[in-house]
Design an enzyme around this catalytic site. Sequence first.
Site, PDB file in Angstrom:
ATOM      1  N   GLU A 138       0.783  -1.250   0.000  1.00  0.00           N
ATOM      2  CA  GLU A 138       0.000   0.000   0.000  1.00  0.00           C
ATOM      3  C   GLU A 138       0.813   1.298   0.000  1.00  0.00           C
ATOM      4  OE1 GLU A 138      -2.611  -0.509   3.372  1.00  0.00           O
ATOM      5  OE2 GLU A 138      -3.638  -2.187   2.441  1.00  0.00           O
ATOM      6  N   GLU A 245      -6.087 -10.859  -1.051  1.00  0.00           N
ATOM      7  CA  GLU A 245      -6.887 -10.655   0.169  1.00  0.00           C
ATOM      8  C   GLU A 245      -8.373 -10.647  -0.169  1.00  0.00           C
ATOM      9  OE1 GLU A 245      -5.560  -7.296   2.488  1.00  0.00           O
ATOM     10  OE2 GLU A 245      -3.458  -7.627   1.969  1.00  0.00           O
TER      11      GLU A 245
HETATM   12  C1  GLA Z   1      -4.997  -4.408   4.330  1.00  0.00           C
HETATM   13  C2  GLA Z   1      -3.766  -5.176   4.737  1.00  0.00           C
HETATM   14  C3  GLA Z   1      -4.114  -6.458   5.420  1.00  0.00           C
HETATM   15  C4  GLA Z   1      -5.230  -6.272   6.420  1.00  0.00           C
HETATM   16  C5  GLA Z   1      -6.416  -5.641   5.750  1.00  0.00           C
HETATM   17  C6  GLA Z   1      -7.548  -5.486   6.728  1.00  0.00           C
HETATM   18  O1  GLA Z   1      -5.590  -4.857   3.197  1.00  0.00           O
HETATM   19  O2  GLA Z   1      -2.919  -5.487   3.665  1.00  0.00           O
HETATM   20  O3  GLA Z   1      -2.983  -6.928   6.071  1.00  0.00           O
HETATM   21  O4  GLA Z   1      -4.793  -5.489   7.491  1.00  0.00           O
HETATM   22  O5  GLA Z   1      -5.997  -4.377   5.294  1.00  0.00           O
HETATM   23  O6  GLA Z   1      -7.720  -6.623   7.495  1.00  0.00           O
END
Ligand code: GLA
Length: 337
Positions: A138, A245
């Site tokens: 990020e 994710e």
């Molecule tokens: C982001 C992070 C993850 C997690 C999510 C929320 O996407 O990369 O590690 O913290 O937020 O759970």
Amino acid sequence: MNQTQLQKKVPSLYEAFQNNFSIGAAVNPKTLVSGSDLLVNHFNSLTSENHMKFENLQPQEGVFTFEEADQLFAFAEANGKMVRGHTLVWHNQTPDWVFQDGDKPATRELALKRMKDHITAVMGRYKGKIYAWDVVNEAVTDSGEVLLRDSKWLQAVGEDYIAKAFEFAHEVDPDALLFYNDYNESDPGKSEKIYTLVKSLLDQGVPIHGIGLQAHWNIHDPSLENIRAAMERYASLGLQLHITEMDVSVFKFDDKRTDLLEPTEEMVELQEQRYQQFFDIFNEYKESISNVTFWGVADDYTWLDYFPVASRKNWPFLFDKNHQPKSSFWNIINDQK
Ligand code: GLA
């Protein structure tokens, strides 16, 4: 699910996709136990939801706490699962000491030394056991003209903190696949920034092997068109793509409703349809996509429960709160046959 489906033996999710990509789940010490049957049968890759983040592994300088991460590796080894590492360099869940030198801000040299020491200790411990790492998480802004998020890493080190992180990581484990990972990855503006960042890393010869698309999606957004356009753009760099994710919230991002104890019928239908469409796209891009990881195991626990709206549950996965396959599961499985 109807009776016929209930009586069928549930096919393995990862086996159904084994010719296309591996299927992962994010776990924590609780779901590693409560979800163990599902994990053994349906997933062949595991990611630590929180316990391999900087603040968990090195809460104080030089003090490493590996116990919870080690539990994940014990489970993975006992059950023949691969492990994806998450995450080495991020602006969140990183302790303040990393950026401080007493009461002064850490210099570039000190911040880089700490980055290197952390990467060396963590990747060194699990060397050969982690096939892919989210090296930087990020780093890009969500909107506006500026490319890089104004983070403590950027302030302390400067723009090359990203390149440095990949170089340190590659030195420690030259066999691990190294990823840049981000959310809102299918937004047209942000995906162009991610593309620009990764392309500039490649042009500088930085060892980066993939882009992680977090895929925190919902039953309305992003559009299939935007997802496809982002994948096309990323794949044009010749890198591997991981869906890192994935969850499919039943609420639009700005929906604040709190009245539901179960998803509505319309939500269930839309979720079914969306999952099917997403997996159609993943199959279409199987030459580029090598892993699809869900950010959880089943609907009994998700980080989306009570977030971003307090007192509201969510149901974002393919398995329900009783660990039974949902209609979304059957649709994507039946499509694979
Ligand atoms: C982001 C992070 C993850 C997690 C999510 C929320 O996407 O990369 O590690 O913290 O937020 O759970």
